[in-house]
Write a protein that holds these residues in place. Structure first.
Motif, PDB file in Angstrom:
ATOM      1  N   HIS A 150       0.832  -1.007  -0.057  1.00  0.00           N
ATOM      2  CA  HIS A 150       0.108  -0.006  -0.225  1.00  0.00           C
ATOM      3  C   HIS A 150       0.868   1.072  -0.016  1.00  0.00           C
ATOM      4  CE1 HIS A 150      -3.730   2.372   1.127  1.00  0.00           C
ATOM      5  NE2 HIS A 150      -4.162   1.239   0.364  1.00  0.00           N
ATOM      6  N   GLY A 151       2.121   1.080  -0.443  1.00  0.00           N
ATOM      7  CA  GLY A 151       3.027   2.193  -0.677  1.00  0.00           C
ATOM      8  C   GLY A 151       3.501   2.670   0.586  1.00  0.00           C
ATOM      9  N   PHE A 152       3.420   1.876   1.843  1.00  0.00           N
ATOM     10  CA  PHE A 152       3.698   2.372   3.303  1.00  0.00           C
ATOM     11  C   PHE A 152       2.690   3.637   3.578  1.00  0.00           C
ATOM     12  CE2 PHE A 152       7.682   0.048   2.180  1.00  0.00           C
ATOM     13  CZ  PHE A 152       7.392  -0.888   3.095  1.00  0.00           C
ATOM     14  N   LEU A 153       1.666   3.597   3.069  1.00  0.00           N
ATOM     15  CA  LEU A 153       0.715   4.884   3.617  1.00  0.00           C
ATOM     16  C   LEU A 153      -0.348   4.142   4.242  1.00  0.00           C
ATOM     17  CD1 LEU A 153       0.232   6.777   0.031  1.00  0.00           C
ATOM     18  CD2 LEU A 153       1.366   7.593   2.018  1.00  0.00           C
ATOM     19  N   PRO A 154      -1.129   4.760   5.248  1.00  0.00           N
ATOM     20  CA  PRO A 154      -2.322   4.072   5.999  1.00  0.00           C
ATOM     21  C   PRO A 154      -3.605   3.858   5.020  1.00  0.00           C
ATOM     22  CG  PRO A 154      -2.113   6.337   6.656  1.00  0.00           C
ATOM     23  CD  PRO A 154      -0.746   6.012   5.744  1.00  0.00           C
ATOM     24  N   ASP A 155      -4.130   2.811   5.043  1.00  0.00           N
ATOM     25  CA  ASP A 155      -5.348   2.524   4.368  1.00  0.00           C
ATOM     26  C   ASP A 155      -6.460   3.101   4.841  1.00  0.00           C
ATOM     27  OD1 ASP A 155      -7.258   1.638   2.777  1.00  0.00           O
ATOM     28  OD2 ASP A 155      -6.806  -0.716   3.175  1.00  0.00           O
ATOM     29  N   LEU A 156      -6.922   4.334   4.272  1.00  0.00           N
ATOM     30  CA  LEU A 156      -7.895   5.032   4.783  1.00  0.00           C
ATOM     31  C   LEU A 156      -9.163   4.342   4.762  1.00  0.00           C
ATOM     32  CD1 LEU A 156      -7.209   8.680   3.628  1.00  0.00           C
ATOM     33  CD2 LEU A 156      -6.142   7.472   5.794  1.00  0.00           C
ATOM     34  N   ASP A 157      -9.393   3.609   3.603  1.00  0.00           N
ATOM     35  CA  ASP A 157     -10.536   3.037   3.591  1.00  0.00           C
ATOM     36  C   ASP A 157     -10.815   1.830   4.651  1.00  0.00           C
ATOM     37  OD1 ASP A 157     -11.399   4.577   1.574  1.00  0.00           O
ATOM     38  OD2 ASP A 157     -10.389   3.241  -0.041  1.00  0.00           O
ATOM     39  N   ALA A 158      -9.762   1.554   5.345  1.00  0.00           N
ATOM     40  CA  ALA A 158      -9.724   0.432   6.175  1.00  0.00           C
ATOM     41  C   ALA A 158     -10.350   0.940   7.513  1.00  0.00           C
ATOM     42  CB  ALA A 158      -8.714  -0.379   6.379  1.00  0.00           C
ATOM     43  N   ILE A 159     -10.344   2.276   7.837  1.00  0.00           N
ATOM     44  CA  ILE A 159     -10.800   2.873   9.185  1.00  0.00           C
ATOM     45  C   ILE A 159     -12.277   2.806   9.327  1.00  0.00           C
ATOM     46  CG2 ILE A 159     -10.530   4.969  10.473  1.00  0.00           C
ATOM     47  CD1 ILE A 159      -7.754   5.457   8.851  1.00  0.00           C
ATOM     48  N   ALA A 160     -12.878   2.111  10.509  1.00  0.00           N
ATOM     49  CA  ALA A 160     -14.219   2.128  10.626  1.00  0.00           C
ATOM     50  C   ALA A 160     -14.742   3.645  10.793  1.00  0.00           C
ATOM     51  CB  ALA A 160     -14.363   1.621  11.915  1.00  0.00           C
ATOM     52  N   GLU A 161     -15.938   3.686  10.495  1.00  0.00           N
ATOM     53  CA  GLU A 161     -16.857   5.041  10.733  1.00  0.00           C
ATOM     54  C   GLU A 161     -16.703   5.581  12.115  1.00  0.00           C
ATOM     55  OE1 GLU A 161     -17.957   7.015   8.460  1.00  0.00           O
ATOM     56  OE2 GLU A 161     -19.349   8.389  10.114  1.00  0.00           O
ATOM     57  N   ASP A 162     -16.838   4.465  13.101  1.00  0.00           N
ATOM     58  CA  ASP A 162     -16.726   4.933  14.457  1.00  0.00           C
ATOM     59  C   ASP A 162     -15.463   5.602  14.809  1.00  0.00           C
ATOM     60  OD1 ASP A 162     -17.672   4.743  17.559  1.00  0.00           O
ATOM     61  OD2 ASP A 162     -15.940   3.339  17.612  1.00  0.00           O
ATOM     62  N   ASP A 163     -14.175   4.973  14.413  1.00  0.00           N
ATOM     63  CA  ASP A 163     -12.937   5.402  14.601  1.00  0.00           C
ATOM     64  C   ASP A 163     -12.847   6.925  13.957  1.00  0.00           C
ATOM     65  OD1 ASP A 163     -11.832   3.272  15.898  1.00  0.00           O
ATOM     66  OD2 ASP A 163     -11.429   2.281  14.247  1.00  0.00           O
ATOM     67  N   TRP A 164     -13.317   7.038  12.824  1.00  0.00           N
ATOM     68  CA  TRP A 164     -13.214   8.481  12.313  1.00  0.00           C
ATOM     69  C   TRP A 164     -14.040   9.482  13.359  1.00  0.00           C
ATOM     70  CZ3 TRP A 164      -9.748   9.324   8.684  1.00  0.00           C
ATOM     71  CH2 TRP A 164      -9.788   8.644   7.652  1.00  0.00           C
ATOM     72  N   GLN A 165     -14.977   9.094  13.741  1.00  0.00           N
ATOM     73  CA  GLN A 165     -15.753   9.969  14.469  1.00  0.00           C
ATOM     74  C   GLN A 165     -15.352  10.474  15.960  1.00  0.00           C
ATOM     75  OE1 GLN A 165     -19.921   8.638  14.785  1.00  0.00           O
ATOM     76  NE2 GLN A 165     -20.225   9.215  12.588  1.00  0.00           N
ATOM     77  N   ARG A 166     -14.309   9.372  16.410  1.00  0.00           N
ATOM     78  CA  ARG A 166     -13.661   9.534  17.795  1.00  0.00           C
ATOM     79  C   ARG A 166     -12.283  10.404  17.610  1.00  0.00           C
ATOM     80  NH1 ARG A 166     -14.456   3.740  20.601  1.00  0.00           N
ATOM     81  NH2 ARG A 166     -13.195   4.942  21.975  1.00  0.00           N
ATOM     82  N   LEU A 167     -11.966  10.515  16.457  1.00  0.00           N
ATOM     83  CA  LEU A 167     -10.579  11.104  16.189  1.00  0.00           C
ATOM     84  C   LEU A 167     -10.379  12.140  16.574  1.00  0.00           C
ATOM     85  CD1 LEU A 167      -9.203   9.730  12.650  1.00  0.00           C
ATOM     86  CD2 LEU A 167      -8.115   9.340  14.840  1.00  0.00           C
ATOM     87  N   ALA A 168      -9.342  12.486  17.335  1.00  0.00           N
ATOM     88  CA  ALA A 168      -8.938  14.055  17.997  1.00  0.00           C
ATOM     89  C   ALA A 168      -7.637  14.423  16.865  1.00  0.00           C
ATOM     90  CB  ALA A 168      -8.599  14.076  19.301  1.00  0.00           C
ATOM     91  N   VAL A 169      -6.687  13.609  16.790  1.00  0.00           N
ATOM     92  CA  VAL A 169      -5.501  13.768  16.041  1.00  0.00           C
ATOM     93  C   VAL A 169      -4.990  12.542  14.992  1.00  0.00           C
ATOM     94  CG1 VAL A 169      -3.096  14.490  16.030  1.00  0.00           C
ATOM     95  CG2 VAL A 169      -4.429  15.208  17.809  1.00  0.00           C
ATOM     96  N   PHE A 170      -4.777  12.943  13.814  1.00  0.00           N
ATOM     97  CA  PHE A 170      -4.333  11.807  12.885  1.00  0.00           C
ATOM     98  C   PHE A 170      -2.881  12.194  12.585  1.00  0.00           C
ATOM     99  CE2 PHE A 170      -6.005   8.812   9.642  1.00  0.00           C
ATOM    100  CZ  PHE A 170      -4.965   8.323   9.196  1.00  0.00           C
ATOM    101  N   TRP A 171      -2.013  11.316  12.968  1.00  0.00           N
ATOM    102  CA  TRP A 171      -0.448  11.725  12.799  1.00  0.00           C
ATOM    103  C   TRP A 171      -0.107  11.274  11.233  1.00  0.00           C
ATOM    104  CZ3 TRP A 171       2.260  15.402  14.498  1.00  0.00           C
ATOM    105  CH2 TRP A 171       2.114  15.612  16.026  1.00  0.00           C
ATOM    106  N   LEU A 172       0.632  12.106  10.756  1.00  0.00           N
ATOM    107  CA  LEU A 172       1.086  11.434   9.144  1.00  0.00           C
ATOM    108  C   LEU A 172       2.628  11.855   9.527  1.00  0.00           C
ATOM    109  CD1 LEU A 172      -1.059  12.555   6.245  1.00  0.00           C
ATOM    110  CD2 LEU A 172      -0.791  10.290   7.083  1.00  0.00           C
ATOM    111  N   ASN A 173       3.492  10.994   9.107  1.00  0.00           N
ATOM    112  CA  ASN A 173       4.727  11.341   8.823  1.00  0.00           C
ATOM    113  C   ASN A 173       5.464  10.794   7.700  1.00  0.00           C
ATOM    114  OD1 ASN A 173       8.078   9.668  10.177  1.00  0.00           O
ATOM    115  ND2 ASN A 173       7.648  11.872   9.619  1.00  0.00           N
ATOM    116  N   TYR A 174       5.565  11.902   6.693  1.00  0.00           N
ATOM    117  CA  TYR A 174       5.996  11.575   5.436  1.00  0.00           C
ATOM    118  C   TYR A 174       7.117  13.020   4.854  1.00  0.00           C
ATOM    119  CZ  TYR A 174       3.044   7.964   5.273  1.00  0.00           C
ATOM    120  OH  TYR A 174       2.471   6.735   5.438  1.00  0.00           O
TER     121      TYR A 174
END
Ligand SMILES: Cc1ncc(COP(=O)(O)O)c(C=O)c1O
Length: 382
Positions: A150-174
């Motif tokens: 997956h090109g060492f990128l997080p698979d956004l489509d694999a994240i559950a709706e509930d997780d998206w709604q609970r997110l405060a911060v999403f860390w990326l490092n590229y």
């Protein structure tokens, strides 16, 4: 006395093993070629050192929490040269004492279990600070695996709706530590749109941005809107200045204002002489260009040896090679084999279980050391 559960939990996110291996070699008087840590060790520009010395007045007052106007303007000018963007030095930039302290603090402003924002997402394998900071902020940690397919990128489509709604911060490092992977514009744009849709903050740690190996990679600083976005940069790598502790955070104006208020309490404002040095460093593009050339040369030497020895290498960073070990061997065993022969590299699982099977090799030693390490690597036979 009892140490907190958070302290105990956070200690899992540490690269202590690398330091221990280094200390053991030193204590035993064994020479060690250190390809473990990812910061260049080249001399800092003379003009930068002189600026620091000249700013050492007999008396220095407390620095202002937002940093000096000169430094913020130098950072805005750098961003304009690099990305053609106009950052507002007053409202969109804060100088930091390196990026680590700012990365560590951010969840404390945003995690709020009482309102349902209890989750911090961080990618694994990864730089351990986002995960540790989540633990200290009392957050739930969502670990997102980085896979080669997956090109060492997080698979956004694999994240559950509930997780998206609970997110405060999403860390990326590229460019990514440890995989050396880079992101593309579409990926970061798609994540920024989700940040605005779900109301979390996209935090993009770009400490390695300027030390690319082929072409300038994508940056969150190129986004059309900084709403819900913060971007973290550092002089540690591009300026070979880890000991100066100097970086900046830029982005969303409301968040920058909140960070400014928060930082009145943390005591992490860079001292005046560091800010004076940083002002000169951000005005200079020659040092990162020189480092790209130096590290690129060392990277080529190591890549050739690794490939000859049967490792599959990925990554577009001049600083890191992420090498898949040949089938049938454990990455930790290969790292031990190299260490016995005086070459320190980081075994992938130090960055989380998803890193098992890989070695992270930093290109930061001298030419002679890199040539010697390459000779050792060529002797490896699975
Ligand atoms: C991915 C990543 N981000 C941030 C940092 C922090 O750098 P500094 O605090 O020196 O700016 C590092 C340091 O190694 C790193 O690897």
């Amino acid at each position: 006395m009892q140490l907190s559960a958070r302290y105990r939990d956070a200690s899992r996110y540490s690269l202590g093993a690398l330091g221990e291996a280094r200390a053991a070699a030193r204590a035993a008087g064994r020479p060690l070629i250190d390809l473990g840590m990812g910061e260049p060790r080249e001399p800092v520009l003379e003009a930068v050192r002189e600026a620091a010395a000249a700013a050492l007045a007999p008396y220095l007052p407390y620095p202002r929490p937002g940093g000096t106007p000169e430094l913020r303007e130098a950072i805005a000018a750098w961003a304009h040269r690099r990305f053609g963007i106009e950052l507002d030095p007053e409202r969109e930039i804060i100088p930091t004492s390196g990026s680590k302290e700012a990365i560590f603090s951010l969840p404390q402003l945003l995690v709020d279990p009482a309102s349902g924002r209890d989750t911090v997402a961080a990618t694994v394998p990864g730089y351990p600070i986002p995960a540790a900071s989540a633990v200290y902020a009392g957050a739930r940690l969502l670990e997102l695996p980085l896979r080669e397919d997956h090109g060492f990128l997080p698979d956004l489509d694999a994240i559950a709706e509930d997780d998206w709604q609970r997110l405060a911060v999403f860390w990326l490092n590229y460019p990514n530590n440890p995989t050396g992977a880079v992101m593309d514009h579409d990926f970061v744009r798609a994540l920024a749109e989700r940040a605005r849709h779900y109301g979390f903050v996209l935090a993009s740690d770009e400490a390695y941005w300027e030390l690319w190996s082929e072409r300038p990679p994508a940056s969150a600083l190129e986004l059309e809107s900084f709403d819900n976005v913060l971007v973290f940069h550092s002089l540690s790598k591009r300026g070979s200045m880890p000991g100066y502790r100097s970086g900046f955070v830029a982005g969303d104006r409301e968040l920058i204002a909140a960070l400014r208020a928060f930082r009145l309490q943390t005591g992490t404002v860079p001292p005046a002489f560091v800010q004076a040095a940083a002002t000169v460093a951000w005005a200079d593009d020659a040092q990162p260009a020189r480092l790209r050339e130096l590290l690129g040369r060392r990277r080529a030497t190591l890549l050739a040896a690794l490939q000859d020895a049967g490792f599959r290498c990925t990554g577009a960073s001049a600083v890191f090679i992420w090498a898949a070990v040949p089938a049938g061997v454990r990455s930790a065993a290969v790292a031990d084999w190299l260490l016995e022969r005086g070459v320190l590299v980081a075994s992938g699982e130090l960055f989380g279980a998803a890193g098992d099977g890989y070695l992270r090799i930093a290109t930061v030693a001298t030419d002679a050391e890199v040539a010697a390490a390459a000779a050792v690597i060529r002797e490896f036979a699975p």
